[in-house]
Design a protein around this motif. Structure first.
Motif, short mmCIF file in Angstrom:
data_model
loop_
_atom_site.label_atom_id
_atom_site.label_comp_id
_atom_site.label_asym_id
_atom_site.label_seq_id
_atom_site.Cartn_x
_atom_site.Cartn_y
_atom_site.Cartn_z
N GLU A 8 -6.50 5.80 -5.31
CA GLU A 8 -7.76 4.60 -5.73
C GLU A 8 -6.60 3.70 -6.92
N ARG A 9 -5.00 3.66 -6.83
CA ARG A 9 -4.88 2.45 -6.98
C ARG A 9 -4.37 1.96 -5.51
N GLY A 10 -4.10 2.30 -4.56
CA GLY A 10 -4.08 1.71 -3.14
C GLY A 10 -5.32 0.91 -2.42
N TYR A 11 -6.68 1.57 -2.29
CA TYR A 11 -7.53 0.66 -2.22
C TYR A 11 -7.28 -0.87 -1.82
N ARG A 12 -7.58 -1.21 -2.88
CA ARG A 12 -7.53 -3.35 -3.26
C ARG A 12 -6.34 -3.47 -2.08
N LYS A 13 -4.72 -2.86 -2.94
CA LYS A 13 -4.21 -3.02 -2.10
C LYS A 13 -3.64 -3.26 -0.46
N ILE A 14 -4.20 -1.79 0.15
CA ILE A 14 -4.39 -1.81 1.45
C ILE A 14 -5.10 -2.88 2.37
N ARG A 15 -6.47 -2.83 1.27
CA ARG A 15 -7.61 -3.94 1.69
C ARG A 15 -6.83 -5.20 2.07
N ASP A 48 7.74 6.34 -1.79
CA ASP A 48 8.13 6.81 -0.81
C ASP A 48 8.72 5.47 -0.16
N ARG A 49 10.45 6.13 0.12
CA ARG A 49 10.79 5.08 1.00
C ARG A 49 11.68 6.10 2.66
N VAL A 50 10.85 4.85 3.70
CA VAL A 50 11.91 5.86 4.71
C VAL A 50 13.32 4.81 5.30
N PRO A 51 13.62 4.91 6.23
CA PRO A 51 15.13 4.43 6.35
C PRO A 51 14.49 3.40 7.99
N LEU A 89 0.25 1.84 3.36
CA LEU A 89 0.61 0.54 3.40
C LEU A 89 2.07 0.65 3.63
N ILE A 90 3.08 -0.49 4.42
CA ILE A 90 4.36 -0.06 4.18
C ILE A 90 4.67 -1.50 4.07
N ALA A 91 5.81 -1.32 3.01
CA ALA A 91 6.36 -3.16 2.84
C ALA A 91 8.01 -3.13 3.33
N ASP A 92 7.29 -3.56 4.81
CA ASP A 92 9.41 -4.42 4.43
C ASP A 92 9.60 -5.62 4.62
N PHE A 93 10.70 -5.29 3.88
CA PHE A 93 11.34 -6.56 3.55
C PHE A 93 12.37 -6.91 4.47
N GLU A 94 12.98 -8.25 4.18
CA GLU A 94 13.98 -7.93 5.46
C GLU A 94 15.35 -7.56 4.91
N GLU A 95 15.51 -8.06 3.17
CA GLU A 95 16.57 -7.45 2.99
C GLU A 95 16.93 -6.04 2.64
N GLU A 96 15.96 -5.33 2.35
CA GLU A 96 15.69 -4.04 1.73
C GLU A 96 16.32 -2.92 3.40
N GLU A 97 17.17 -1.58 3.01
CA GLU A 97 17.32 -1.18 3.86
C GLU A 97 17.08 -0.46 4.29
N GLU A 98 15.67 0.06 3.65
CA GLU A 98 14.43 0.56 3.65
C GLU A 98 13.30 0.18 3.90
N TYR A 99 12.21 1.08 4.69
CA TYR A 99 10.94 0.73 4.54
C TYR A 99 10.04 1.17 2.91
N GLU A 100 9.63 1.02 1.76
CA GLU A 100 8.85 0.98 0.96
C GLU A 100 7.01 1.74 1.53
N ILE A 101 7.05 3.42 1.10
CA ILE A 101 5.58 3.02 1.34
C ILE A 101 5.11 2.35 -0.26
N SER A 102 3.84 1.40 0.06
CA SER A 102 3.80 0.60 -1.48
C SER A 102 2.27 1.38 -1.51
N ARG A 157 -0.50 0.74 8.69
CA ARG A 157 -0.98 1.56 9.42
C ARG A 157 -1.77 2.68 9.50
N PRO A 158 -2.01 3.66 10.29
CA PRO A 158 -3.48 4.68 10.32
C PRO A 158 -2.71 5.84 10.30
N GLY A 159 -3.53 7.39 9.17
CA GLY A 159 -3.25 8.42 9.95
C GLY A 159 -2.07 9.26 9.29
#
Lengths: 422, 504
Positions: free
Chosen positions: B418-425, A87-90, B400-413, A77-79
């Motif tokens: 520096e660590r995120g560029y490749r993953k996002i790409r 971070d965890r978001v419900p 990047l948001i990880a949306d796993f089915e069995e999780e209650e929450e999203y995780e900003i992964s 997602r952008p922005g």
């Protein structure tokens, strides 16, 4: 090399065919929605053109697709304005959230909001599709190919038998006058020149020319090809494609607003139905309490009267109007009578029965009797009319609620009504 | 110089004329050709009304198509939205054909007309002509002819058989449209004449073969199949193109139905590259109109007023609403594509330390050549994977948001660090892969000797299961085409069946 083409003048409606296919696909739903639309709509509008909106559901196209709720997804997602890694978001409540990412060109529309706009024509076509006035065939079928030749001005070409002498002569006169005028001017000029001319030789020449002109003027032909005019005829349909509709309504004190409203809706339905079938539909409004009177539409529905109810005079009046104005051979006559079922006396009811049987039924195409009440006991008019039930030209129904109008109307005018009832 | 003044006057007038369009086309093609080395098909610019644009929408831009109710539905949907003001019509629409047909809306202002001509008639046009997906999977020369052939064929079928039956076949084909594409095998070039000849030949062969005598041959004379051949699995390799498989192998399907399948399949194939290159295509066209208009300004063809209007429209085209904005509806392909192309140019011209590390092979190269190379040889997923730079990730603040089915929450992964560029790409690239939205379903085998049952297998990726109701309804369409029982099995990574759908 590039080509620039202005397509704006091209025919529109390239999608018309596909739209028709689509309408066919949702036909069932459109038909289902019609009565509801009718009961919501203002009746006056229904005469006019315009569009009708029909909600349509369940036209989903199937394909193998992922269950949006399932699976492990990584979404970019952008922005980002506040998040850091980890971070965890419900999650939002079920049914929202994922699967929304679509291109800018395709805003999503849920199927529930889907609405088809029908033109008035299409609307009416669906509306009356499986209906037909029972006895209509008789004159309607004959009328389709019965035409009358009617004069329609003049044309330049035609068969000699159609030559119109008077008009042709007028044309000829006009041409002669126009040509003479031109010659006369020339002659005048020449004469003046001759007067002024001194030289004999030249004078002689001018004189000769003058003679020549005069000869021309005398020999202007009386008739030329261009003068001839022929009678023109146009085929017009005979007035058997015309129908007259008699609306007879009881306006005595016992008819309240509600009853009138139902009657009005019913008349309107009949009217739009007839306009579908006939080129020319006239309406005669007859209202009655103790006396019967022919009125215009405004007065028919709106003015208030009080008093008792005598029905027979209205039928007599109708009979009189038919005799005076509507030649049975040329008009299809329909009659719709609406009352609340109350009559002054049994005598009156018997009179009505007599008039209907003796004077009206033989000449009219169809008569519908509508009783607007919620009584369980049959009124005396109903009892009298019951004996016509068997006749194909006659129908009677009882109605008390707006929502019943369409089914009742349908019942009255269904194809093969006789078969169905027997 | 006087000439330029003339153009300037033309372009600064608020009303456009035929002459304006002609001038715009001439100048943009000249700049495109000479300055930016664009090679394009000839253009056919058509001025259309809003109503005609709606027509074009419903046929996805094709000037003609076979009659089908879905196009009518799309028309009604678009018309409703347009008349209610829920949806604006785009300024232009362009299709991949030769000549390249573009529809321009009549109520565009002069600036918009010039912008649109630069965008569609140069940008998109060049993309259609040079991108490998379009080159290999579509034939711009013959698509229009082919659609005319298709329309006539469907009309004839409607006449010869019944409207209802034709519609049912088309319904089934459209349901499987996503599974009627050869993703790896390059298709044959389309040709309406060849299609017609093929049909004729087919009829001949059928006639010649029809001879009862063949059935009376003694059994011994017919060569016996070997035992193992008879029990061999069919098809030997799984087939990803379900429509193709049915067309070729359905046991009792009449020829005309096979032909209808073929038509829908060809159309699906034609649009396949379009879906796979949305970001690149729009990005490149936007990149091109941006450069062409700026070049026109520099050369003095247009004035400041024009530029102001241009900058305004351009910036709204590449506007990316943020994820929490009410206007957000996914990543704007115009914005992403434009940003990446602009960044390729920047890296070539003015690289930073970071760029040297990430894109060593772009450093010091001619930016125009690199942009052309990128435009020609990639599609969205590979393009993002190859060229999405840390700078663009930072600028767009992608996360990047990880949306796993069995999780209650999203995780900003991952975020833009520096660590995120490749993953996002990688994740963004995956998002543009076809498998992201089209389930992987293939023909596994047919019970040749017993029930003629068709077995389809769905490979579950990332635990994404099929929508069960959709799967069942779609399977009924498959059943209709195949004319014998069908079965769909969802298999997980380990090859274990998770779900079985049947249609007998």
């Amino acid at each position: 090399m590039s080509n620039i083409i202005d397509r704006r003048k091209n025919s529109k409606g390239k999608s018309l065919n596909n739209r028709q296919k689509f309408l066919k696909r949702v036909e069932g739903q459109i038909k289902k929605a019609l009565p509801e639309i009718l009961s919501q709509e203002k009746i006056k509008d229904s005469h006019n053109g315009g569009k009708v909106k029909v909600p349509v559901k369940g036209i989903k196209e199937h394909s193998f697709s992922h269950d949006p709720g399932s699976g492990n997804k990584n979404i970019v997602r952008p922005g980002n304005d506040k998040f850091v890694e980890g971070d965890r978001v419900p999650k939002p409540k079920q049914g929202r959230g994922s699967g929304r990412g679509k291109g800018s060109n395709s805003p999503e529309i849920t199927e529930d909001e889907f609405v088809v706009e029908l033109s008035r024509e299409e609307f009416l076509a669906y509306f009356f599709e499986d209906l037909e006035l029972p006895n209509m065939v008789k004159k309607y079928m004959q009328s389709t190919d019965s035409f009358k030749n009617r004069r329609a001005g003049y044309v330049k070409y035609g068969v000699p038998s159609r030559l119109n002498v008077k008009t042709s002569y007028q044309q000829s006169l006009a041409r002669q006058i126009a040509l003479k005028g031109a010659f006369q001017q020339k002659i005048k000029e020449l004469e003046e020149k001759i007067k002024k001319e001194k030289d004999k030789e030249k004078k002689k020449m001018l004189q000769d020319e003058l003679e020549e002109r005069k000869k021309h003027m005398r020999t202007i032909p009386f008739f030329e090809e261009v003068d001839l005019r022929y009678n023109n005829f146009e085929k017009v349909p005979l007035p058997t494609t015309s129908a007259v509709m008699f609306c007879i309504m009881d306006v005595s004190a016992s008819m309240g607003f509600h009853e009138k409203d139902i009657a009005k809706r019913f008349f309107t339905l009949l009217y739009i139905f007839l306009t579908k079938q006939y080129k020319n539909v006239e309406i005669v409004f007859i209202r009655h309490h103790t006396v019967a009177k022919e009125v215009d539409e405004e007065e028919f529905f709106n003015s208030r009267e009080s008093g008792g109810t005598v029905v027979a005079p209205s039928l007599e009046l109708m009979h009189k109007i038919i005799r005076e104005r509507y030649d049975v051979d040329q008009w299809n006559i329909y009659c719709c009578q609406a009352t609340d079922g109350d009559v002054w006396s049994d005598r009156d009811a018997v009179d009505c029965g007599r008039i209907v049987e003796r004077d009206l039924l033989p000449v009219i195409q169809y008569m519908a009797y509508l009783e607007i009440n919620d009584h369980d006991i049959d009124g005396s008019l109903w009892q009298v009319y019951s004996r016509f039930k068997e006749k194909a030209q006659f129908s009677m129904r009882n109605i008390y609620d707006v929502s019943q109008i369409w089914p009742v109307f349908k019942g009255l005018f269904r194809k093969n009504k006789v078969l169905e009832e027997s | 110089m006087e000439n330029k003044e003339h153009y300037k006057k033309l372009f600064s007038s608020s009303n456009w004329e035929y002459e304006t369009l002609k001038a715009a086309d001439e100048i943009t093609s000249k700049i495109g050709r000479e300055k930016f080395k664009l090679s394009t098909y000839p253009n056919q610019i058509e001025i259309v009304t809003s109503e005609q644009m709606l027509d074009a929408y419903s046929l996805i831009g094709l000037p003609t198509s076979y009659p089908y109710w879905k196009f009518g539905k799309d028309f009604v949907v678009n018309q409703n939205n347009y008349s209610k003001g829920r949806q604006a019509l785009s300024y232009e629409m362009v299709i991949n054909s030769n000549p390249c047909i573009s529809y321009n809306m009549e109520n565009n202002s002069t600036t918009m007309m010039v912008l649109v001509i630069a965008h569609a008639c140069q940008g998109h046009n060049a993309f259609f002509k040079n991108n490998y997906m379009f080159k290999d999977w579509t034939s711009a020369d013959s698509i229009i002819d082919y659609m005319v052939f298709a329309r006539d064929y469907v009309l004839r079928c409607e006449e010869d058989f019944s409207h209802g039956e034709v519609e049912a076949v088309l319904d089934a084909c459209h349901a499987l449209m996503n599974h009627g594409v050869d993703k790896y095998k390059k298709p044959q070039k389309l040709s309406a004449t060849r299609e017609r000849n093929r049909l004729k030949r087919l009829a001949d062969v059928k006639r010649q073969n029809y001879n009862e005598l063949w059935r009376t041959l003694p059994v011994d004379l017919i060569p016996q199949k070997k035992e193992d051949e008879e029990h061999a699995k069919f098809p030997i390799e799984p087939e990803e193109n379900i429509l193709y498989f049915i067309e070729k192998n359905a046991p009792t399907l009449p020829i005309w139905k096979r032909e209808l399948i073929r038509i829908v399949r060809k159309v699906a194939q034609y649009f396949y590259p379009q879906g796979m290159t949305k970001v690149m295509n729009e990005g490149f066209a936007t990149f091109m109109h941006y450069h062409i208009i700026n070049e026109m300004f520099e050369q003095g063809y247009i004035d400041d007023g024009f530029m102001l209007e241009f900058i305004h429209s351009h910036s709204s085209v590449v506007f990316q609403p943020e994820f929490n904005s009410p206007y957000f509806s996914g990543i704007n392909p115009y914005a992403l594509g434009f940003n990446i192309f602009m960044d390729i140019k920047r890296i070539c011209q003015d690289p930073t330390e970071e760029d040297r590390k990430w894109f060593p092979n772009l450093i010091g190269k001619n930016w125009l050549d690199e942009v052309h190379y990128a435009m020609e040889n990639f599609r969205d997923d590979s393009f993002v994977l190859q060229y999405l730079s840390p700078k663009v990730i930072r600028d767009m603040r992608l996360f990047l948001i990880a949306d796993f089915e069995e999780e209650e929450e999203y995780e900003i992964s991952a975020i833009h660090n520096e660590r995120g560029y490749r993953k996002i790409r990688e994740a963004l690239s995956d998002q543009y892969k076809r498998a992201f939205y089209v389930p992987d379903i293939q023909v596994d085998k047919v019970d040749l000797h017993t029930t003629s049952k068709l077995h389809l297998v769905h490979q579950i990726v990332d635990d994404k299961r099929l929508d069960p109701r959709e799967a069942q309804s779609t399977l009924e369409h498959v059943r209709y085409l195949w004319e014998f029982p069908v079965e769909l099995t969802s298999k997980n990574k380990l090859g274990i069946n998770e779900e079985v759908y049947q249609c007998d």
